[in-house]
Motif scaffolding. Structure first.
Motif, PDB file in Angstrom:
ATOM      1  N   THR A 178       0.842  -1.197   0.000  1.00 15.15           N
ATOM      2  CA  THR A 178       0.000   0.000   0.000  1.00 15.15           C
ATOM      3  C   THR A 178       0.876   1.245   0.000  1.00 15.15           C
ATOM      4  OG1 THR A 178      -1.790  -1.152   1.137  1.00 15.15           O
ATOM      5  CG2 THR A 178      -1.796   1.259   1.278  1.00 15.15           C
ATOM      6  N   ARG A 179       1.913   1.223   0.844  1.00 14.27           N
ATOM      7  CA  ARG A 179       2.820   2.384   0.876  1.00 14.27           C
ATOM      8  C   ARG A 179       3.533   2.560  -0.461  1.00 14.27           C
ATOM      9  NH1 ARG A 179       7.125   3.318   4.387  1.00 14.27           N
ATOM     10  NH2 ARG A 179       7.384   1.124   4.907  1.00 14.27           N
ATOM     11  N   ALA A 180       3.918   1.425  -1.082  1.00  9.89           N
ATOM     12  CA  ALA A 180       4.585   1.504  -2.395  1.00  9.89           C
ATOM     13  C   ALA A 180       3.629   2.085  -3.437  1.00  9.89           C
ATOM     14  CB  ALA A 180       5.071   0.121  -2.826  1.00  9.89           C
ATOM     15  N   ALA A 181       2.349   1.732  -3.320  1.00  7.78           N
ATOM     16  CA  ALA A 181       1.364   2.272  -4.272  1.00  7.78           C
ATOM     17  C   ALA A 181       1.261   3.787  -4.120  1.00  7.78           C
ATOM     18  CB  ALA A 181      -0.003   1.612  -4.040  1.00  7.78           C
ATOM     19  N   TYR A 182       1.279   4.278  -2.892  1.00  7.70           N
ATOM     20  CA  TYR A 182       1.228   5.739  -2.667  1.00  7.70           C
ATOM     21  C   TYR A 182       2.490   6.402  -3.219  1.00  7.70           C
ATOM     22  CZ  TYR A 182      -2.365   4.654   0.904  1.00  7.70           C
ATOM     23  OH  TYR A 182      -3.454   4.207   1.563  1.00  7.70           O
ATOM     24  N   ALA A 183       3.640   5.757  -2.958  1.00 13.00           N
ATOM     25  CA  ALA A 183       4.928   6.377  -3.319  1.00 13.00           C
ATOM     26  C   ALA A 183       5.159   6.394  -4.828  1.00 13.00           C
ATOM     27  CB  ALA A 183       6.069   5.631  -2.628  1.00 13.00           C
ATOM     28  N   ASN A 184       4.667   5.354  -5.523  1.00  7.69           N
ATOM     29  CA  ASN A 184       4.939   5.232  -6.957  1.00  7.69           C
ATOM     30  C   ASN A 184       3.785   5.736  -7.792  1.00  7.69           C
ATOM     31  OD1 ASN A 184       7.597   3.896  -6.965  1.00  7.69           O
ATOM     32  ND2 ASN A 184       6.478   2.347  -5.820  1.00  7.69           N
ATOM     33  N   HIS A 185       3.283   6.878  -7.421  1.00  7.88           N
ATOM     34  CA  HIS A 185       2.153   7.421  -8.172  1.00  7.88           C
ATOM     35  C   HIS A 185       2.577   7.790  -9.595  1.00  7.88           C
ATOM     36  CE1 HIS A 185      -1.601   9.341  -8.973  1.00  7.88           C
ATOM     37  NE2 HIS A 185      -0.919  10.324  -9.516  1.00  7.88           N
ATOM     38  N   TRP A 186       1.719   7.559 -10.555  1.00 14.57           N
ATOM     39  CA  TRP A 186       1.969   8.042 -11.925  1.00 14.57           C
ATOM     40  C   TRP A 186       0.632   8.402 -12.555  1.00 14.57           C
ATOM     41  CZ3 TRP A 186       0.314   5.076 -16.290  1.00 14.57           C
ATOM     42  CH2 TRP A 186      -0.150   3.783 -15.984  1.00 14.57           C
ATOM     43  N   ASP A 187       0.713   9.284 -13.537  1.00  8.48           N
ATOM     44  CA  ASP A 187      -0.506   9.828 -14.141  1.00  8.48           C
ATOM     45  C   ASP A 187      -0.615   9.338 -15.593  1.00  8.48           C
ATOM     46  OD1 ASP A 187      -2.469  11.349 -15.322  1.00  8.48           O
ATOM     47  OD2 ASP A 187      -1.639  13.285 -14.708  1.00  8.48           O
ATOM     48  N   PRO A 188      -1.632   8.551 -15.909  1.00  9.67           N
ATOM     49  CA  PRO A 188      -1.740   8.008 -17.269  1.00  9.67           C
ATOM     50  C   PRO A 188      -1.956   9.088 -18.334  1.00  9.67           C
ATOM     51  CG  PRO A 188      -3.749   7.555 -16.028  1.00  9.67           C
ATOM     52  CD  PRO A 188      -2.752   8.110 -15.052  1.00  9.67           C
ATOM     53  N   GLY A 225       4.425   3.946 -20.553  1.00  9.42           N
ATOM     54  CA  GLY A 225       3.194   3.554 -19.834  1.00  9.42           C
ATOM     55  C   GLY A 225       3.293   2.131 -19.303  1.00  9.42           C
ATOM     56  N   PHE A 226       3.793   1.222 -20.136  1.00  7.44           N
ATOM     57  CA  PHE A 226       3.902  -0.177 -19.712  1.00  7.44           C
ATOM     58  C   PHE A 226       4.953  -0.371 -18.621  1.00  7.44           C
ATOM     59  CE2 PHE A 226       1.795  -2.637 -23.434  1.00  7.44           C
ATOM     60  CZ  PHE A 226       0.620  -1.974 -23.166  1.00  7.44           C
ATOM     61  N   HIS A 227       5.959   0.482 -18.629  1.00  5.38           N
ATOM     62  CA  HIS A 227       6.939   0.422 -17.542  1.00  5.38           C
ATOM     63  C   HIS A 227       6.234   0.636 -16.192  1.00  5.38           C
ATOM     64  CE1 HIS A 227      10.271   1.575 -14.930  1.00  5.38           C
ATOM     65  NE2 HIS A 227       9.583   2.668 -14.657  1.00  5.38           N
ATOM     66  N   TRP A 228       5.365   1.648 -16.157  1.00  3.19           N
ATOM     67  CA  TRP A 228       4.638   1.938 -14.910  1.00  3.19           C
ATOM     68  C   TRP A 228       3.617   0.853 -14.593  1.00  3.19           C
ATOM     69  CZ3 TRP A 228       6.418   5.287 -11.616  1.00  3.19           C
ATOM     70  CH2 TRP A 228       7.181   6.361 -12.058  1.00  3.19           C
ATOM     71  N   ILE A 229       2.937   0.387 -15.628  1.00  4.09           N
ATOM     72  CA  ILE A 229       1.933  -0.670 -15.414  1.00  4.09           C
ATOM     73  C   ILE A 229       2.610  -1.917 -14.843  1.00  4.09           C
ATOM     74  CG2 ILE A 229       0.383  -2.278 -16.602  1.00  4.09           C
ATOM     75  CD1 ILE A 229      -0.339   0.028 -18.532  1.00  4.09           C
ATOM     76  N   ARG A 230       3.754  -2.282 -15.413  1.00  2.00           N
ATOM     77  CA  ARG A 230       4.447  -3.489 -14.939  1.00  2.00           C
ATOM     78  C   ARG A 230       4.890  -3.331 -13.491  1.00  2.00           C
ATOM     79  NH1 ARG A 230       8.827  -5.607 -19.126  1.00  2.00           N
ATOM     80  NH2 ARG A 230       8.661  -7.560 -17.983  1.00  2.00           N
ATOM     81  N   GLN A 231       5.265  -2.111 -13.127  1.00  2.00           N
ATOM     82  CA  GLN A 231       5.666  -1.879 -11.736  1.00  2.00           C
ATOM     83  C   GLN A 231       4.478  -2.124 -10.798  1.00  2.00           C
ATOM     84  OE1 GLN A 231       8.668   1.214 -10.849  1.00  2.00           O
ATOM     85  NE2 GLN A 231       7.012   2.154  -9.707  1.00  2.00           N
TER      86      GLN A 231
END
Ligand SMILES: [Fe+2]
Ligand SMILES: [Fe+2]
Length: 279
Positions: free
Chosen positions: A11-21, A189-195
């Protein structure tokens, strides 16, 4: 933080790795996609349509899991639903801002990424079965039902199909070595999705391991389910190959098979016979 659960860490990683599509620059992709030959452009659109529909489907199919989970696990699952909406938004935008203008420039009718002709029977069946396994949780939440749900969704659709397909896209359109154009926006985009997906699969694996180790679910349930679904996954991946690809359909199928064996090993510690489709 000592004692922090895996779900809380994710959950913390999800907050920290925010990205905007909507912030990813896809303008250069338009010219690059315009250079694809007709057949490759059709396959490329089919692949994107399947990714987009897949993200839409998994967004909805995660909802029944919320009522099964509690505490940190449930909070984590909410972040996952948010991630999936973001993936679907990126693919919808890519179609609208890249695919549709290229279709228009070629004098073609603009196509709809949700049109039935993009989806094979194998694709429809794989997602239908996943939908059923997830919505079954509304009727029964036994450990076996949960294992089946996670095995469909996290281990197979995310952990084998998407995992393999994203790798294929990045190899073919990211390296610039395949005789295919570099698609910087798509690869970004896929880089972020894969993360994001790395967290999703790790969460599913952890949940299944817990159900096998603490609730006594037979790991064969995992192996059998993956074995059945893998036949459909291989069929879907065979449709992905582009003519000039660095990684072709057969290589993707081999990768999916080895990933399936890895997923089974990750929950069964080698104690289970491999289904024929995974060998
Ligand atoms: Fe996703
Ligand atoms: Fe996901």
């Amino acid at each position: 933080m000592t004692g922090e659960s895996l779900a809380a860490r994710h959950t913390r990683a999800a907050y920290a790795n925010h990205w905007d599509p909507y912030a990813i620059d896809v303008t250069a992709d338009r010219d690059a996609v315009a250079s694809l030959d007709r057949r490759t452009f059709t396959r490329f659109r089919g692949t994107l349509a399947r990714f987009g529909a897949g993200e839409d489907a998994v967004t909805e199919d995660l909802v029944p899991l919320l009522s099964v989970l509690d505490g940190e696990d449930r909070i984590y699952a909410v972040t996952q639903i948010y991630d999936e909406t973001r993936h679907a938004a990126f693919l919808e935008r890519y179609w609208r801002e890249v695919v549709t203008p290229v279709e228009r420039d070629r004098g073609m009718d603009a196509t709809d990424p949700t049109a039935a002709h993009w989806f094979s029977d194998a694709y429809e069946e794989l997602f239908e079965r996943t939908h059923e396994a997830m919505y079954r949780l509304r009727e029964t939440t036994t450990p076996v039902a949960r294992v089946r749900a996670y095995t469909h969704y996290h281990l197979t659709v995310e952990g084998i199909l998407a995992h393999t397909a994203y790798y294929g896209i990045e190899r073919n359109y990211g390296a610039g070595t395949a005789g295919l154009p570099l698609l910087t926006g798509l690869v970004d985009g896929f880089h972020w999705i894969r993360q994001d997906e790395g967290r999703h699969v790790a969460f599913g694996l952890k949940q299944v391991r817990r159900l096998v180790e603490s609730d006594g679910v037979d790991p064969w349930v995992v192996a059998e389910t993956i074995g059945e679904l893998l036949v459909l996954v291989l069929d879907v991946l065979s449709e992905m190959a582009a003519d000039a690809a660095d990684v072709d359909g057969e290589q993707l199928q081999a990768l999916a098979r080895s990933t399936a064996r890895d997923r089974i090993a990750q929950v069964a510690d080698g104690d289970v016979t491999l289904p024929a489709s995974c060998r």
